[in-house]
Design a protein around this motif. Structure first.
Motif, PDB file in Angstrom:
ATOM      1  N   GLN A 119      29.805   8.793  40.885  1.00 55.24           N
ATOM      2  CA  GLN A 119      30.581  10.027  41.026  1.00 55.24           C
ATOM      3  C   GLN A 119      30.203  11.033  39.806  1.00 55.24           C
ATOM      4  O   GLN A 119      30.287  12.154  40.097  1.00 55.24           O
ATOM      5  CB  GLN A 119      32.240   9.610  40.628  1.00 55.24           C
ATOM      6  CG  GLN A 119      33.094  10.773  40.664  1.00 55.24           C
ATOM      7  CD  GLN A 119      34.602  10.530  40.755  1.00 55.24           C
ATOM      8  OE1 GLN A 119      34.993   9.237  40.742  1.00 55.24           O
ATOM      9  NE2 GLN A 119      35.543  11.155  40.670  1.00 55.24           N
ATOM     10  N   LYS A 120      29.895  10.388  38.682  1.00 61.41           N
ATOM     11  CA  LYS A 120      29.458  11.363  37.723  1.00 61.41           C
ATOM     12  C   LYS A 120      27.933  11.829  38.019  1.00 61.41           C
ATOM     13  O   LYS A 120      27.794  12.688  37.550  1.00 61.41           O
ATOM     14  CB  LYS A 120      29.423  10.283  36.269  1.00 61.41           C
ATOM     15  CG  LYS A 120      30.719   9.952  35.448  1.00 61.41           C
ATOM     16  CD  LYS A 120      31.478  11.321  35.259  1.00 61.41           C
ATOM     17  CE  LYS A 120      32.713  10.895  34.551  1.00 61.41           C
ATOM     18  NZ  LYS A 120      33.613  12.524  34.046  1.00 61.41           N
ATOM     19  N   ILE A 121      27.303  11.181  38.533  1.00 68.54           N
ATOM     20  CA  ILE A 121      26.023  11.495  38.920  1.00 68.54           C
ATOM     21  C   ILE A 121      26.109  12.891  40.025  1.00 68.54           C
ATOM     22  O   ILE A 121      25.425  13.742  39.707  1.00 68.54           O
ATOM     23  CB  ILE A 121      25.261  10.316  39.649  1.00 68.54           C
ATOM     24  CG1 ILE A 121      24.809   9.336  38.576  1.00 68.54           C
ATOM     25  CG2 ILE A 121      24.042  10.980  40.211  1.00 68.54           C
ATOM     26  CD1 ILE A 121      24.110   8.293  39.030  1.00 68.54           C
ATOM     27  N   ALA A 122      27.016  12.732  40.979  1.00 65.84           N
ATOM     28  CA  ALA A 122      27.372  13.653  41.703  1.00 65.84           C
ATOM     29  C   ALA A 122      27.756  15.021  40.958  1.00 65.84           C
ATOM     30  O   ALA A 122      27.306  15.934  41.289  1.00 65.84           O
ATOM     31  CB  ALA A 122      28.520  13.352  42.953  1.00 65.84           C
ATOM     32  N   GLU A 123      28.564  14.799  40.125  1.00 63.82           N
ATOM     33  CA  GLU A 123      28.841  16.091  38.953  1.00 63.82           C
ATOM     34  C   GLU A 123      27.736  16.392  38.529  1.00 63.82           C
ATOM     35  O   GLU A 123      27.509  17.596  38.207  1.00 63.82           O
ATOM     36  CB  GLU A 123      29.837  15.546  38.270  1.00 63.82           C
ATOM     37  CG  GLU A 123      31.250  15.298  38.803  1.00 63.82           C
ATOM     38  CD  GLU A 123      32.343  14.634  37.819  1.00 63.82           C
ATOM     39  OE1 GLU A 123      31.924  14.838  36.605  1.00 63.82           O
ATOM     40  OE2 GLU A 123      33.193  13.915  38.165  1.00 63.82           O
ATOM     41  N   LEU A 124      26.832  15.439  38.119  1.00 57.12           N
ATOM     42  CA  LEU A 124      25.313  16.029  37.267  1.00 57.12           C
ATOM     43  C   LEU A 124      24.698  16.830  38.167  1.00 57.12           C
ATOM     44  O   LEU A 124      23.957  17.767  37.700  1.00 57.12           O
ATOM     45  CB  LEU A 124      24.984  14.652  36.948  1.00 57.12           C
ATOM     46  CG  LEU A 124      23.627  14.713  36.089  1.00 57.12           C
ATOM     47  CD1 LEU A 124      23.856  15.146  34.530  1.00 57.12           C
ATOM     48  CD2 LEU A 124      22.704  13.584  36.081  1.00 57.12           C
ATOM     49  N   LEU A 125      24.621  16.644  39.387  1.00 53.10           N
ATOM     50  CA  LEU A 125      23.684  17.466  40.324  1.00 53.10           C
ATOM     51  C   LEU A 125      24.311  18.875  40.421  1.00 53.10           C
ATOM     52  O   LEU A 125      23.583  19.606  40.787  1.00 53.10           O
ATOM     53  CB  LEU A 125      23.843  16.694  41.657  1.00 53.10           C
ATOM     54  CG  LEU A 125      23.179  15.219  41.894  1.00 53.10           C
ATOM     55  CD1 LEU A 125      23.452  14.569  43.333  1.00 53.10           C
ATOM     56  CD2 LEU A 125      21.894  15.178  41.224  1.00 53.10           C
ATOM     57  N   GLU A 126      25.545  19.150  39.978  1.00 54.80           N
ATOM     58  CA  GLU A 126      25.911  20.248  40.106  1.00 54.80           C
ATOM     59  C   GLU A 126      26.149  21.074  38.819  1.00 54.80           C
ATOM     60  O   GLU A 126      26.435  22.202  38.589  1.00 54.80           O
ATOM     61  CB  GLU A 126      27.487  20.365  40.768  1.00 54.80           C
ATOM     62  CG  GLU A 126      27.601  19.696  42.203  1.00 54.80           C
ATOM     63  CD  GLU A 126      26.714  20.617  43.065  1.00 54.80           C
ATOM     64  OE1 GLU A 126      26.855  21.895  43.023  1.00 54.80           O
ATOM     65  OE2 GLU A 126      26.145  20.131  43.953  1.00 54.80           O
TER      66      GLU A 126
END
Length: 413
Positions: free
Chosen positions: A26-33
């Motif tokens: 979930q944090k990685i998905a935010e990281l991608l943005e």
């Protein structure tokens, strides 16, 4: 119960071999943005390499590996060419070897994509590689860099070598700005942000997320994650030690919790927790995995009071002015994980950070090694002496306490 992934830093292996994976996607998905150029600093053994491996699988479009994880149906999956630069696998004992090793690495990547490179210099060859991969695949390139500062940090007690390696890094990473048109995403990890490494002066569009609140828990285990993912290992350890769950959790928290980059979210070092449950006993796992010999030498040669490392207040600018020619001990202790942030104070023009030891494991082991560096006592004798001192204080045995103190200090040169 799934196997504990001690020392395993490859995401695909953890998933396919059914090791335990704490879902950070979930944090990685935010990281991608969060941006196109990102930098994250964390101490050793904190999961940086696993994060890089996970990002590599995401950008390679390997969605199947993420089934059951948060990110599985939350992003648009697409395959990009990925270049992973892992400085754990590149030689850098001197600048000549470093350059040759980098050139060899770039040629291997070119071979993978069946392209030929004509450039003979690191900077030119790296740019040529990115450009030709983008042209051949008709996709922008993802560059992931693990432990970018390792060629500097590992020679930090030899300024000449560290400086020469820094210049090689400058040549390599200058490409990440000039090659912007061919790049999809750039992510770098390391222990420290060296202010005079030109990667940060030339890459002026890079975002440092080290202290960013949204990513404070991207690496490391939270209390919730500990109790959720390690329920069975916790039960097993309760049985082994013959104590109640609440008491065990309190002891685990005292020993291994406390790392923080925002003074709010407290984190466990993954390496210590995994080894605790594997070995079924409390010990100095993270500290023992890398003795800070250079740190001890630096502290010993400084004018600092080695007993006053707790409750140190420093300005945020300290972390942005970190350079190998003039190392600040508190910045170094924080970056390497021996101190952490326990309070943040907003002043008129800047933030101030209060630094302390993160937990019992680090404090006990660090003080023991520190005392050893200042005396001629054998390391194996110091810890038992410390235990005896504590016992004498608790039983008010002043004579026994003073006898140990005299014996220890008698060996200080």
């Amino acid at each position: 119960m799934k196997k504990l992934p001690i020392g395993i830093q490859t995401f695909s292996e953890i998933i396919t071999e059914e090791y335990l994976y704490i879902d950070k996607t979930q944090k990685i998905a935010e990281l991608l943005e969060a941006g196109k150029y990102l930098f994250l600093s964390r101490p050793r053994r904190f999961g940086k390499s696993l994060l890089v491996s996970t990002l590599s699988e995401i950008f390679s479009g390997n969605q199947a590996l993420f089934q059951g994880l948060y990110i599985y149906d939350k992003i648009e999956w697409q395959s990009y060419p990925v270049i992973v630069i892992d400085f754990n696998r590149i030689s850098y004992s001197n600048d000549k070897e470093f350059k040759n090793s980098l050139l060899s690495f770039l040629d291997k990547v070119a071979d993978k994509y069946e392209i030929s490179l004509s450039s003979q210099f690191v900077r030119d060859k790296f740019f040529e590689l990115i450009e030709k991969i983008a042209e051949k695949t008709q996709q922008k390139v993802v560059v992931l860099v693990d432990e970018y500062d390792k060629p500097i940090v590992d020679h930090i007690d030899d300024i000449e070598k560290a400086t020469k390696n820094r210049e090689v890094l400058r040549e390599l990473f200058a490409v990440l700005k000039s090659g912007d048109a061919f790049l999809r995403f750039v992510f770098l990890t390391g222990v420290s942000k060296f202010s005079r490494v030109s990667i940060f002066s030339e890459l002026n569009n890079i975002r440092d997320i080290t202290f960013s609140k949204p990513f404070a828990t991207l690496l490391g285990y939270t209390q919730t994650e500990l109790e959720s993912y390690f329920d069975q290992p916790i039960q097993n350890l309760c049985f082994e030690l013959g104590i109640k769950k609440a008491d065990l959790l309190t002891k685990i928290k005292t020993w291994y919790d406390g790392y923080s980059w925002n003074a709010k979210d407290k984190l466990y070092n993954p390496f210590s927790i995994l080894n605790l449950f594997a070995e079924q006993q409390f010990d100095n796992y993270w500290f023992a995995s890398g003795t800070p010999t250079f740190l001890m030498k630096l502290i010993k040669n400084s004018a600092l009071d080695a007993t006053q490392f707790e409750n140190q207040t420093v300005s945020k600018i300290l972390f942005d002015s970190y350079n190998i020619e003039n190392l600040n001990i508190f910045a170094l202790l924080f970056q390497t994980g021996y101190l952490t942030i326990t309070e943040i104070v907003q002043k008129a023009r800047t933030l101030q950070y209060v630094l302390n030891y993160p937990n019992f494991e680090v404090k006990q082991a660090f003080v023991t090694y520190l005392f050893d560096s200042f005396t001629q006592n054998e390391l194996g004798k110091i810890q038992p002496a410390a235990e005896n001192l504590r016992e004498y204080l608790e039983t008010e045995n002043l004579e026994g306490f003073m006898n140990i103190i005299r014996a220890l200090f008698a060996k200080i040169p």
